[in-house]
Design a protein around this motif. Structure first.
Motif, PDB file in Angstrom:
ATOM      1  N   ALA A  24       0.857  -1.188   0.000  1.00 22.10           N
ATOM      2  CA  ALA A  24       0.000   0.000   0.000  1.00 22.10           C
ATOM      3  C   ALA A  24       0.897   1.243   0.000  1.00 22.10           C
ATOM      4  O   ALA A  24       2.076   1.154  -0.359  1.00 22.10           O
ATOM      5  N   ASN A  25       0.372   2.365   0.449  1.00 17.56           N
ATOM      6  CA  ASN A  25       1.083   3.638   0.400  1.00 17.56           C
ATOM      7  C   ASN A  25       1.983   3.824   1.623  1.00 17.56           C
ATOM      8  O   ASN A  25       1.674   4.598   2.523  1.00 17.56           O
ATOM      9  N   TYR A  26       3.086   3.090   1.666  1.00 17.61           N
ATOM     10  CA  TYR A  26       4.091   3.205   2.717  1.00 17.61           C
ATOM     11  C   TYR A  26       5.399   2.649   2.175  1.00 17.61           C
ATOM     12  O   TYR A  26       5.434   2.084   1.082  1.00 17.61           O
ATOM     13  N   VAL A  27       6.465   2.818   2.918  1.00 14.45           N
ATOM     14  CA  VAL A  27       7.761   2.255   2.535  1.00 14.45           C
ATOM     15  C   VAL A  27       8.077   1.101   3.488  1.00 14.45           C
ATOM     16  O   VAL A  27       7.585   1.071   4.618  1.00 14.45           O
ATOM     17  N   ALA A  39       8.569  -1.546   8.719  1.00 12.36           N
ATOM     18  CA  ALA A  39       7.112  -1.658   8.653  1.00 12.36           C
ATOM     19  C   ALA A  39       6.695  -3.078   9.009  1.00 12.36           C
ATOM     20  O   ALA A  39       7.492  -4.025   8.909  1.00 12.36           O
ATOM     21  N   GLY A  40       5.453  -3.238   9.417  1.00  9.40           N
ATOM     22  CA  GLY A  40       4.940  -4.549   9.786  1.00  9.40           C
ATOM     23  C   GLY A  40       5.203  -5.590   8.706  1.00  9.40           C
ATOM     24  O   GLY A  40       4.855  -5.386   7.538  1.00  9.40           O
ATOM     25  N   ALA A  77      15.336  -9.655   6.402  1.00 10.19           N
ATOM     26  CA  ALA A  77      15.514  -9.337   4.983  1.00 10.19           C
ATOM     27  C   ALA A  77      15.404  -7.829   4.747  1.00 10.19           C
ATOM     28  O   ALA A  77      16.199  -7.247   3.997  1.00 10.19           O
ATOM     29  N   GLN A  78      14.444  -7.188   5.409  1.00  8.84           N
ATOM     30  CA  GLN A  78      14.317  -5.725   5.277  1.00  8.84           C
ATOM     31  C   GLN A  78      15.510  -5.015   5.915  1.00  8.84           C
ATOM     32  O   GLN A  78      16.009  -4.018   5.379  1.00  8.84           O
ATOM     33  N   GLU A 149       6.342  -5.630  13.529  1.00 11.79           N
ATOM     34  CA  GLU A 149       7.151  -4.487  13.131  1.00 11.79           C
ATOM     35  C   GLU A 149       8.389  -4.456  14.022  1.00 11.79           C
ATOM     36  O   GLU A 149       8.421  -5.098  15.069  1.00 11.79           O
ATOM     37  N   ALA A 150       9.408  -3.720  13.591  1.00 10.15           N
ATOM     38  CA  ALA A 150      10.654  -3.720  14.354  1.00 10.15           C
ATOM     39  C   ALA A 150      11.351  -2.368  14.306  1.00 10.15           C
ATOM     40  O   ALA A 150      11.162  -1.591  13.365  1.00 10.15           O
TER      41      ALA A 150
END
Length: 155
Positions: A24-27, A39-40, A77-78, A149-150
């Motif tokens: 959606a509209n987030y990074v 993000a979650g 991974a993020q 989320e972290a």
């Protein structure tokens, strides 16, 4: 040469999924100073949703732990992306905020999220020990069983 954390992942027999693009509209993450806000992350494995349903109804606590582990792998991974490919730059895992899609009477959210916490500590050692919240949700996006989320600190 692979870094210390990449070697630890290999030693544990863990493979990281591809860092997921936002839905959606987030990074997927924001770096602010030395902190990374992830993000979650849901129960997604290389584009395929896993663990769809409620813990306490469709999944046992142990299956919920596996769902939480998958979220933790997505977090790592993020983090790798946020750290420019070098997980050794992760100085500390600061906090996990975890949500369990569960029945109203389910009360073992901490045990479910231990799946993620245990994996994070196994990978990052002492610097993986983190503050945490583990709460129930009546529903989660795409009907996933767990979302986490972290916040982490980079060197």
């Amino acid at each position: 040469m692979a870094g210390k954390i990449e070697a630890r992942l290999k030693e544990l027999g863990l493979e990281l999924p591809k860092a997921a693009a936002p839905a959606a509209n987030y990074v997927p993450y924001v770096v602010s100073g030395n902190l990374v806000f992830i993000a979650g992350q849901i129960t997604l494995w290389n584009g395929e949703l896993k663990f769809l349903g409620k813990v306490g109804q469709d999944f046992t606590v142990d299956e919920g732990k596996e769902a939480a582990k998958l979220c933790a792998l997505n977090i790592i991974a993020q983090l790798r992306e946020a750290a420019g490919g070098d997980l050794d730059r992760v100085k500390r895992i600061v906090r996990l905020g975890a949500f369990v899609n569960s029945t109203p009477d389910f009360t073992q959210q901490p045990e479910v999220i231990n799946g993620a916490s245990d994996l994070i500590v196994a990978v990052f050692g002492e610097s993986g020990k983190h503050a945490r919240a583990a709460v129930s949700a009546g529903a989660l996006p795409r009907n996933v069983a767990v979302e986490i989320e972290a916040v982490a600190e980079l060197s």
